[in-house]
Design an enzyme around this catalytic site. Structure first.
Site, PDB file in Angstrom:
ATOM      1  N   ASP A 186       0.838  -1.185   0.000  1.00 15.63           N
ATOM      2  CA  ASP A 186       0.000   0.000   0.000  1.00 15.63           C
ATOM      3  C   ASP A 186       0.877   1.240   0.000  1.00 15.63           C
ATOM      4  O   ASP A 186       2.001   1.234   0.516  1.00 15.63           O
ATOM      5  CB  ASP A 186      -0.867   0.047   1.255  1.00 15.63           C
ATOM      6  CG  ASP A 186      -2.052  -0.897   1.201  1.00 15.63           C
ATOM      7  OD1 ASP A 186      -2.357  -1.404   0.121  1.00 15.63           O
ATOM      8  OD2 ASP A 186      -2.665  -1.118   2.261  1.00 15.63           O
ATOM      9  N   ARG A 187       0.346   2.302  -0.532  1.00 14.98           N
ATOM     10  CA  ARG A 187       1.086   3.557  -0.551  1.00 14.98           C
ATOM     11  C   ARG A 187       1.531   3.964   0.850  1.00 14.98           C
ATOM     12  O   ARG A 187       2.644   4.451   1.060  1.00 14.98           O
ATOM     13  CB  ARG A 187       0.211   4.662  -1.160  1.00 14.98           C
ATOM     14  CG  ARG A 187       0.879   5.997  -1.297  1.00 14.98           C
ATOM     15  CD  ARG A 187       0.008   6.966  -2.076  1.00 14.98           C
ATOM     16  NE  ARG A 187      -1.235   7.239  -1.379  1.00 14.98           N
ATOM     17  CZ  ARG A 187      -1.409   8.243  -0.516  1.00 14.98           C
ATOM     18  NH1 ARG A 187      -0.397   9.039  -0.235  1.00 14.98           N
ATOM     19  NH2 ARG A 187      -2.572   8.448   0.051  1.00 14.98           N
TER      20      ARG A 187
END
Length: 504
Positions: A200-201
């Site tokens: 995930d970012r």
């Protein structure tokens, strides 16, 4: 044109090496009044981002943030089947509603819209199959943390990095240069890398790339055979149980656009093993061993157990109710939950932390038939996202689901529920990219440096003032600590917030 995230191409992952000019037209006799449409060209595969892409713009650092200077960029796409026989004006009016029609008229007058490489003078022109559209935009990217991208290991087969939080793995949505792939290319000279798994970012930690297709295939086989071991560490609210905890609640994607999942009997089967490492009287450090790879799996399971990640910008919010979603008790419909989450971030001026903007929210609604990510297709009618952090589209791919539970979202991730599903309701800049040729340049087809120091008269972003996130806001206490497979094991250092002597 408007900023990426509100027009064609920004809602899907960008693919390198597919930009060049539209197919060269073949000379033939045309009937009176007939408009020639060139055939689609064949796209080569396996071409990476290169020097011409990296030269589009440059970085600068300010206030603990890595920023990208605005630049001109071309989004390109072939005419979608549902557009055939419709006027360009009608397509803008019905599918790209983030901007008024006067905006597109101004873009055409400025030469920003081209059809088969000819300037569009009349938006009433009727589209034909294989028409090739180009849209030049002045592109702004959100800032990310200025923490360095550290290389943990490199040999002839792989590159392993320690990814900082807030940094997407690959270009998607509004992110292009502020991504791991571009930073590795621009600052470390590492190109033609194959993504083996995603984060995930907002998740930091071990991220592994293959240098060749053969190595990528070999490790993919280990993924399919479930031979890989992944270990995460996080800091959660409250005193987590001392004994091992196993959570097997199924997870459902609620929204691709906002990037939200929850436990639901209709969701996909999941399994995560948790073990407490320490407790400081307020919060606990927990080891997480995901056995499946669903979107936001670790974060959703921790929320369900009543111990959300301390600074999770989605799953530890008041919008989930007084118990913050513990035991799956929310007390709201999905629509009410999404509205409450957006309003809570809007009140804090922190929508950018979700990877979305006001333009994204105004560009169109979600497809209510796509609540189960496994049922969504990649058509333009699928659940949309305006391409900011790339989370949930990855959830639509079973093989990617198996690769990593906390992959780049709005997947997103494809980033990352916040992986980037296609969007049929944004303006020209976020067209879905099923057939898109991602490319860069200004309206003359040159690289994007022209936009560095000037304000563009058509650019919405140039007229806006956004609050920069603080470096602290760009860190979430979830870290990929270890990645192990047959014949390899890579680890990063324990993050500072996971140390026994860390104080909140």
């Amino acid at each position: 044109m408007a900023e990426s995230g509100s027009g064609p191409g920004a809602a899907r992952d960008e693919e390198p090496g597919k930009e060049g000019a539209a197919p060269a037209p073949k000379k033939r006799r045309l009937a009176g009044g007939e408009r020639y449409v060139p055939p689609p060209r064949k796209l080569s595969t396996g071409v990476s981002f290169g020097a011409e892409h990296f030269a589009e713009t440059s970085y600068y650092f300010e206030g603990g943030l890595r920023k990208v200077r605005p630049y001109y960029f071309d989004f390109r796409t072939y005419c979608k089947g549902r557009w055939v026989g419709r006027s360009l004006l009608h397509v803008f009016d019905t599918e790209f509603r983030a901007q008024p029609l006067d905006f597109y008229r101004a873009a055409a007058r400025a030469g920003r819209l081209r059809l088969n490489e000819e300037p569009v003078r009349d938006l009433h022109i009727v589209l034909k199959n294989n028409d090739f559209l180009r849209n030049t935009v002045h592109r702004h990217e959100p800032p990310v943390t200025a923490q360095p991208l550290r290389i943990l290991a490199e040999d002839e087969e792989v590159v392993v990095v320690d990814k900082p939080s807030s940094l997407p793995v690959h270009p998607c949505g509004r992110f292009r240069h502020n991504t791991v792939i571009f930073i590795l290319g621009k600052e470390h000279g590492l190109t033609e890398l194959h993504t083996l798994h995603r984060l995930d970012r907002m998740t930091s930690g071990v991220l592994m790339f293959a240098k060749t297709a053969a190595v990528s295939k070999r490790i993919d086989e280990q993924v399919r055979e479930r031979q890989l071991e992944k270990e995460y560490v996080c800091r959660v609210v409250g005193e987590f149980p001392e004994q091992e905890v196993v959570c097997e609640e199924p997870i459902l994607v609620v929204s691709y656009k906002v990037g939200v999942c929850r436990v639901d009997p209709k969701g996909k089967p999941c399994k995560t093993i948790f073990q407490r490492l320490s407790y400081n009287g307020k919060s606990s450090v927990v080891k997480c061993l995901p056995r499946t790879g669903r979107t936001h799996q670790i974060r959703v399971h921790l929320q369900y157990l009543g111990h959300p990640i301390v600074n999770d910008p989605i799953y530890n919010m008041e919008a989930w109710g007084p118990d913050r979603g513990k035991g799956g008790k929310i007390g709201k419909t999905d629509e009410e939950l999404l509205k409450a989450l957006v309003e809570e971030h809007r009140s804090k001026q922190s929508l950018e932390i979700l990877g979305i903007s006001e333009e994204d929210l105004n560009s169109g609604g979600e497809n209510k038939d796509c609540g189960d990510s496994g049922d969504c297709t990649k058509s333009a009618e699928a659940d949309p996202i305006n391409g900011n952090s790339c989370p949930a589209e990855d959830a639509k791919d079973p093989e990617r689901d198996a690769k990593d539970p906390e992959r780049d979202e709005k997947d997103p991730e494809r980033d990352d529920v916040a992986a980037c599903p296609p969007n049929s309701d944004t303006n020209l800049e976020t067209l879905e990219k099923d057939e898109e040729l991602g490319s860069c340049g200004n309206q003359d087809g040159q690289t994007g440096q022209k936009g560095w120091g000037e304000k563009d008269p058509l650019c919405v972003e140039c007229r806006m003032t956004r609050r920069d996130p603080s470096p602290k806001e760009l860190v979430m206490f979830l870290h990929a600590l270890r990645y192990k497979g047959a014949g390899f094991e890579y680890c990063s250092n324990m993050p500072e917030w996971a140390m026994d002597d860390w104080e909140e």
